[in-house]
Design an enzyme around this catalytic site. Structure first.
Site, PDB file in Angstrom:
ATOM      1  N   ASP A   1       5.333  -9.734   9.521  1.00  0.00           N
ATOM      2  CA  ASP A   1       5.039  -8.652  10.462  1.00  0.00           C
ATOM      3  C   ASP A   1       6.402  -8.128  10.903  1.00  0.00           C
ATOM      4  O   ASP A   1       7.180  -8.866  11.522  1.00  0.00           O
ATOM      5  CB  ASP A   1       4.235  -9.226  11.641  1.00  0.00           C
ATOM      6  N   VAL A   2       6.711  -6.871  10.590  1.00  0.00           N
ATOM      7  CA  VAL A   2       8.068  -6.371  10.845  1.00  0.00           C
ATOM      8  C   VAL A   2       8.420  -6.307  12.332  1.00  0.00           C
ATOM      9  O   VAL A   2       9.595  -6.169  12.681  1.00  0.00           O
ATOM     10  CB  VAL A   2       8.311  -4.983  10.203  1.00  0.00           C
TER      11      VAL A   2
ATOM     12  N   TYR B   1       4.235   7.972  18.014  1.00  0.00           N
ATOM     13  CA  TYR B   1       4.671   8.041  16.608  1.00  0.00           C
ATOM     14  C   TYR B   1       5.948   8.878  16.489  1.00  0.00           C
ATOM     15  O   TYR B   1       6.917   8.469  15.843  1.00  0.00           O
ATOM     16  CB  TYR B   1       3.541   8.619  15.761  1.00  0.00           C
TER      17      TYR B   1
ATOM     18  N   GLU C   1      -0.757  11.414   0.901  1.00  0.00           N
ATOM     19  CA  GLU C   1      -2.121  10.872   0.770  1.00  0.00           C
ATOM     20  C   GLU C   1      -2.123   9.342   0.751  1.00  0.00           C
ATOM     21  O   GLU C   1      -2.122   8.703  -0.306  1.00  0.00           O
ATOM     22  CB  GLU C   1      -2.782  11.414  -0.511  1.00  0.00           C
ATOM     23  N   THR C   2      -2.100   8.746   1.933  1.00  0.00           N
ATOM     24  CA  THR C   2      -2.178   7.286   2.085  1.00  0.00           C
ATOM     25  C   THR C   2      -3.051   6.995   3.304  1.00  0.00           C
ATOM     26  O   THR C   2      -3.525   7.902   3.985  1.00  0.00           O
ATOM     27  CB  THR C   2      -0.791   6.668   2.339  1.00  0.00           C
TER      28      THR C   2
ATOM     29  N   SER D   1       0.840  -1.200   0.000  1.00  0.00           N
ATOM     30  CA  SER D   1       0.000   0.000   0.000  1.00  0.00           C
ATOM     31  C   SER D   1       0.877   1.253   0.000  1.00  0.00           C
ATOM     32  O   SER D   1       2.055   1.195   0.359  1.00  0.00           O
ATOM     33  CB  SER D   1      -0.881  -0.041   1.266  1.00  0.00           C
TER      34      SER D   1
HETATM   35  P1  NAI Z   1      -0.068   2.862   4.252  1.00  0.00           P
HETATM   36  O1  NAI Z   1      -0.976   2.545   5.378  1.00  0.00           O
HETATM   37  O2  NAI Z   1      -0.657   3.095   2.902  1.00  0.00           O
HETATM   38  O3  NAI Z   1       1.027   1.727   4.113  1.00  0.00           O
HETATM   39  C1  NAI Z   1       1.608   1.104   5.237  1.00  0.00           C
HETATM   40  C2  NAI Z   1       1.750  -0.379   4.920  1.00  0.00           C
HETATM   41  O4  NAI Z   1       2.476  -0.973   6.004  1.00  0.00           O
HETATM   42  C3  NAI Z   1       0.395  -1.104   4.821  1.00  0.00           C
HETATM   43  O5  NAI Z   1       0.359  -1.914   3.656  1.00  0.00           O
HETATM   44  C4  NAI Z   1       0.350  -1.953   6.093  1.00  0.00           C
HETATM   45  O6  NAI Z   1      -0.362  -3.178   5.923  1.00  0.00           O
HETATM   46  C5  NAI Z   1       1.833  -2.200   6.330  1.00  0.00           C
HETATM   47  N1  NAI Z   1       2.149  -2.524   7.718  1.00  0.00           N
HETATM   48  C6  NAI Z   1       1.747  -1.852   8.832  1.00  0.00           C
HETATM   49  N2  NAI Z   1       2.228  -2.484   9.914  1.00  0.00           N
HETATM   50  C7  NAI Z   1       2.940  -3.548   9.474  1.00  0.00           C
HETATM   51  C8  NAI Z   1       3.678  -4.575  10.126  1.00  0.00           C
HETATM   52  N3  NAI Z   1       3.751  -4.650  11.462  1.00  0.00           N
HETATM   53  N4  NAI Z   1       4.301  -5.484   9.359  1.00  0.00           N
HETATM   54  C9  NAI Z   1       4.223  -5.439   8.016  1.00  0.00           C
HETATM   55  N5  NAI Z   1       3.511  -4.518   7.347  1.00  0.00           N
HETATM   56  C10 NAI Z   1       2.893  -3.585   8.087  1.00  0.00           C
HETATM   57  O7  NAI Z   1       0.749   4.159   4.709  1.00  0.00           O
HETATM   58  P2  NAI Z   1       2.042   4.901   4.127  1.00  0.00           P
HETATM   59  O8  NAI Z   1       1.835   6.325   4.359  1.00  0.00           O
HETATM   60  O9  NAI Z   1       2.385   4.436   2.776  1.00  0.00           O
HETATM   61  O10 NAI Z   1       3.152   4.420   5.164  1.00  0.00           O
HETATM   62  C11 NAI Z   1       4.455   4.043   4.777  1.00  0.00           C
HETATM   63  C12 NAI Z   1       5.470   4.660   5.713  1.00  0.00           C
HETATM   64  O11 NAI Z   1       5.481   6.073   5.541  1.00  0.00           O
HETATM   65  C13 NAI Z   1       5.192   4.414   7.198  1.00  0.00           C
HETATM   66  O12 NAI Z   1       6.398   4.108   7.856  1.00  0.00           O
HETATM   67  C14 NAI Z   1       4.663   5.752   7.675  1.00  0.00           C
HETATM   68  O13 NAI Z   1       4.862   5.937   9.054  1.00  0.00           O
HETATM   69  C15 NAI Z   1       5.496   6.676   6.825  1.00  0.00           C
HETATM   70  N6  NAI Z   1       5.015   8.049   6.725  1.00  0.00           N
HETATM   71  C16 NAI Z   1       3.773   8.311   6.190  1.00  0.00           C
HETATM   72  C17 NAI Z   1       3.323   9.608   6.107  1.00  0.00           C
HETATM   73  C18 NAI Z   1       1.982   9.959   5.553  1.00  0.00           C
HETATM   74  O14 NAI Z   1       1.541  11.103   5.704  1.00  0.00           O
HETATM   75  N7  NAI Z   1       1.296   9.045   4.881  1.00  0.00           N
HETATM   76  C19 NAI Z   1       4.149  10.733   6.579  1.00  0.00           C
HETATM   77  C20 NAI Z   1       5.443  10.342   7.076  1.00  0.00           C
HETATM   78  C21 NAI Z   1       5.837   9.041   7.143  1.00  0.00           C
END
Ligand code: NAI
Length: 253
Positions: free
Chosen positions: A62-63, A154, A188-189, A15
């Site tokens: 699961d990380v 966080y 936007e996620t 995702s």
């Molecule tokens: P997202 O929710 O679209 O993607 C996160 C993915 O990580 C999902 O597919 C979810 O199933 C997976 N995931 C969550 N916990 C997990 C685990 N324990 N083991 C394996 N997979 C797991 O969100 P996004 O935004 O793409 O997130 C990616 C990274 O970006 C994250 O580290 C988030 O903290 C970081 N981030 C996101 C921001 C935002 O505004 N969307 C801003 C700054 C950082």
């Protein structure tokens, strides 16, 4: 091709930013393991990319689970013979201040966001060193650089990712491992949607977020993934221990 024959793991690859990164690396010729704890989304996205002719395989992990991450690295090396790139991207948010935050919630956020990056580096680096090294990109956040209202766990977890990135860079400098981090602003996620939903007034929270990004908008997953791809490519050969802001100017204010 830019990533021709390189082998990459992207955690949280089903995702958002992770999926966009998988797409760029695979389009550049990498053999990519899309890993995620969400099996339905992981297998669906992997099948979609395979149908488009990309070399992508799904491995569930699961990380925050040591055995899962150990297996992820071992199964990748067993399938493709080596490991060159690790993108520690999986992340999770519970947006509460330090009083509202419960102990089990704190543990969950820290386990996924901070311990998950530790486990990824812990198991991947020895595998990378067997074939001369590799590149690691950790997905931190602007929340790892500055305080954010109501993001106690966080912010603490992303601060740990920032510091661990520097530490890995120092410990493995000169050994063939490059380690950097991206610090995205609001993108936007689902992580952003979850944050907005938990704020109590999503419309107002969104307005505030946009106002705090000097560029006047939120970012896209692809905009962050392009920077991740650069950092793990050979073009970034002298970039090491860097916190790369991808935030529309958020921390420049
Ligand atoms: P997202 O929710 O679209 O993607 C996160 C993915 O990580 C999902 O597919 C979810 O199933 C997976 N995931 C969550 N916990 C997990 C685990 N324990 N083991 C394996 N997979 C797991 O969100 P996004 O935004 O793409 O997130 C990616 C990274 O970006 C994250 O580290 C988030 O903290 C970081 N981030 C996101 C921001 C935002 O505004 N969307 C801003 C700054 C950082």
């Amino acid at each position: 091709m830019e990533f021709g024959n390189k082998v990459a793991i992207v955690t949280g690859g089903a995702s958002g930013i992770g999926l966009a990164t998988v797409e760029i690396l695979a389009a550049g010729g990498a053999r990519v393991v899309l890993s995620d704890w969400d099996e339905a989304a992981g297998t669906r996205e992997t099948a979609r990319l395979q149908q488009a002719g990309r070399e992508v395989a799904y491995i569930r992990a699961d990380v925050s689970n040591s055995a899962d991450v150990q297996n992820l690295v071992a199964a990748t090396v067993s399938k493709y013979g080596r490991l060159d790139i690790l993108i520690n991207n999986a992340g999770y948010i519970i947006a509460k201040d330090v009083v509202a935050m419960q102990e089990d919630e704190w543990d969950k956020v820290l386990d996924i966001n901070a311990k998950g990056v530790f486990l990824g580096c812990h198991f991947a680096i020895p595998a990378m060193l067997k074939h001369g090294g590799g590149a690691i990109v950790n997905v931190a956040s602007i929340s790892g650089l500055v305080g954010m209202p109501g993001q106690s766990g966080y912010c603490a977890s992303k601060g740990a990712v920032v510091q661990l990135t520097k530490q890995v860079a120092v410990d493995f400098a000169g050994k063939g491992i490059r380690c950097n981090a991206v610090c995205p602003g609001s993108v936007e996620t689902r992580v952003l949607t979850d944050y907005l939903d938990s704020s109590g007034d999503a419309a107002r929270a969104r307005q505030e977020i946009v106002a705090n990004h000097p560029i006047g908008r939120t970012g896209t997953a692809a905009e962050v993934a392009e920077v991740i791809a650069f950092l793990c490519s050979d073009k970034a050969g002298f970039v090491h221990g860097a916190m790369f802001s991808v935030d529309g100017g958020y921390v420049a204010r």
